[in-house]
Scaffold this motif. Structure first.
Motif, PDB file in Angstrom:
ATOM      1  N   GLU A  17       0.837  -1.204   0.000  1.00  0.00           N
ATOM      2  CA  GLU A  17       0.000   0.000   0.000  1.00  0.00           C
ATOM      3  C   GLU A  17       0.865   1.244   0.000  1.00  0.00           C
TER       4      GLU A  17
ATOM      5  N   PRO B  13       0.877   5.361  -2.100  1.00  0.00           N
ATOM      6  CA  PRO B  13      -0.108   6.275  -2.705  1.00  0.00           C
ATOM      7  C   PRO B  13      -0.706   5.748  -3.997  1.00  0.00           C
ATOM      8  N   GLN B  14       0.016   4.895  -4.703  1.00  0.00           N
ATOM      9  CA  GLN B  14      -0.498   4.332  -5.959  1.00  0.00           C
ATOM     10  C   GLN B  14      -1.711   3.437  -5.725  1.00  0.00           C
TER      11      GLN B  14
ATOM     12  N   GLN C 182       4.683   1.134  -7.456  1.00  0.00           N
ATOM     13  CA  GLN C 182       5.282   1.867  -6.345  1.00  0.00           C
ATOM     14  C   GLN C 182       5.459   0.948  -5.127  1.00  0.00           C
TER      15      GLN C 182
END
Length: 493
Positions: free
Chosen positions: A418, A420-421, A459
């Motif tokens: 987890e 921001p993507q 990410q």
């Protein structure tokens, strides 16, 4: 002098005559008498300490063998707390699943439909499965009841599945794919494949197909059947993980009491009984036992993690001789069987980071099943860490008739990384940049490298290890004969 010499000679003769008898007497002592305190009871404190140690070891063993069930119970509890319960409630991740759903190694590249059926409450249930589902029913120990779809008896045409409770002894009507579960609780797990979109996969038809699912009790008239509910599970924070504290034991005891005794084999029931868990009897661990149970629920997952970190000595889980990729079933069966034994260590390793196992995921079925090579390490043999930047090169034409995907997961529990993507996955159903020869480069890192296309970037979280999984749906022969292999993940910086 003669008298003294006579006495000395007599003593030597007597001693020589007695020594064989004494030696024989010493040899007659059973070896366990020697080993166990010279045939005497242990000191009280030592006896109590050893009893506590055995209790702790049995609790660790119980954790490792019961993890498949607690894995499913965690999913059920989290789902029903968020979306409601009942045979007619089928949550669907209509906009795909992302990292906000905490569940072990989910596939963000198909549409998930998952529900939890209670055959003790409803009696036999009929599930009308749509065509082209990739799915399964499992009992709550995640033993496959049957595949659904191309590998299942409906052969992707859809059909009526009849799920029978473990104690069902009535007539079985014709016209159904009928199966008896070993537990009253059953996991319904369907996946529907999205269409390729211009910039991203198009979930519309896959969701519509999932919403054709119907579940109803066999003997209930049509007018009394509850209408289906299909809540959209996407975009919500949902914790569907198994407990990490003493709730593990209380939930396990409730499960033991609810399910038939036959759901657990007698030897394992004996292990559970040794820590005070007997079906229908109160479970009241004293203060010391509660502390040992807490220690077990904290230490057992570290032991499993250690096994995964150090790897199998026999290397049965290596997909390739010249690559880092691993086979999570270690070349066994979907039931964790190896040649001559049940692979309990591999099973525990799997259910720490994954859920659901079925024949379609393990069998070497050409063009129909699915394969999941994954790697913990880069090409140099170093563990993948989110602080670094990596590149994964996929050669042209991945052998996946339906689609391929690459996803990043947390190593500890298989939840999606987890950042921001939010969606740490790339698949062939969306817009992916390809090289001139048709090969694909996928990038991992805490920040997108300047030369990496946004469509090909996953990410990661700095300071946290991750694993990278390659999925191939509709796996082609090139995968099985290894004429096509994914490259190792390469550290760029």
């Amino acid at each position: 002098m003669k008298i003294k010499s006579s006495i000395l000679i007599s003593a030597i003769v007597f001693s020589s005559l007695c020594m064989p008898a004494l030696a024989q007497q010493d040899q007659a002592v059973p070896p366990l008498v020697k080993q166990l305190n010279n045939g005497n009871w242990l000191p009280q404190k030592e006896a109590e300490d050893l009893r506590d140690e055995l209790y702790y070891q049995r609790a660790v063993h119980a954790y490792m063998t019961m993890l498949p069930a607690l894995n499913t119970i965690g999913m059920k509890d989290g789902s029903e707390a968020t979306f409601g319960k009942g045979y007619n409630v089928l949550p669907i991740w209509k906009d795909r699943m992302d990292a906000r759903t905490w569940v072990p190694t989910p596939n963000a590249d198909v549409i998930y439909s998952m529900s939890y059926l209670d055959l003790k409450e409803t009696g036999p249930l009929v599930v009308a499965a749509p065509a082209n589902v990739i799915g399964m029913f499992t009992d709550f120990f995640q033993r496959t009841i049957t595949d659904v779809g191309l590998i299942g008896p409906d052969r992707a045409r859809g059909g009526l599945y009849l799920l029978l409770p473990p104690d069902y002894s009535g007539e079985i009507p014709q016209g159904y794919f009928a199966f008896k579960s070993q537990t009253y609780n059953v996991l319904l797990f369907f996946r529907t494949v999205m269409k390729k979109g211009e910039n991203a996969p198009d979930p519309k038809e896959a969701v519509a197909a999932a919403e054709q699912t119907r579940v109803y009790p066999l003997w209930t008239p049509e007018k009394d059947v509850k209408p289906m509910q299909f809540p959209n599970a996407s975009g919500k924070r949902v914790n569907m993980m198994y407990p990490v504290d003493n709730a593990f034991w209380t939930k396990l005891k409730a499960f033991i009491d609810y399910e038939p005794a036959s759901a657990i084999d007698p030897e394992l029931r004996g292990v559970l009984a040794s820590i005070g868990m007997v079906k229908g009897q109160a479970f009241n661990p004293d203060q010391k036992q509660q502390a040992l149970l807490q220690k077990a629920v904290e230490t057992a997952p570290r032991m499993i993690l250690a096994m995964r970190q150090l790897g199998r000595p026999d290397q049965r889980d290596r997909y390739y001789k010249d690559r880092q990729y691993l086979n999570t079933w270690a070349s066994g069966t979907a039931e964790w069987l190896q040649d001559g034994y049940l692979d309990v260590n591999q099973r525990a390793s799997y259910f720490q980071i994954a859920f659901s196992t079925a024949s379609a995921m393990v069998m070497r079925t050409i063009g129909a099943g699915s394969k999941y090579p994954f790697t913990l390490k880069d090409a140099n043999g170093d563990f993948l860490t989110g602080s670094n930047t990596y590149k994964l090169h996929l050669p042209p034409n991945p052998p996946a008739a339906l689609f391929w995907a690459v996803t990043a997961y947390n190593i500890t529990d298989g939840t999606m990384v987890e950042a921001p993507q939010l969606l740490p996955s790339i698949n062939s159903l969306g817009k992916v940049a390809t090289n001139g020869d048709g090969s694909i480069d996928i990038w991992f890192g805490p920040a997108k490298p300047a030369d990496a296309p946004a469509t090909n970037y996953i990410q990661t979280v700095s300071g946290r290890n991750f694993l990278a999984a390659v999925r191939l749906y509709g796996t082609g022969v090139e995968f099985f004969d290894q004429s096509w292999k994914p490259d190792d993940v390469v550290k760029v910086k």
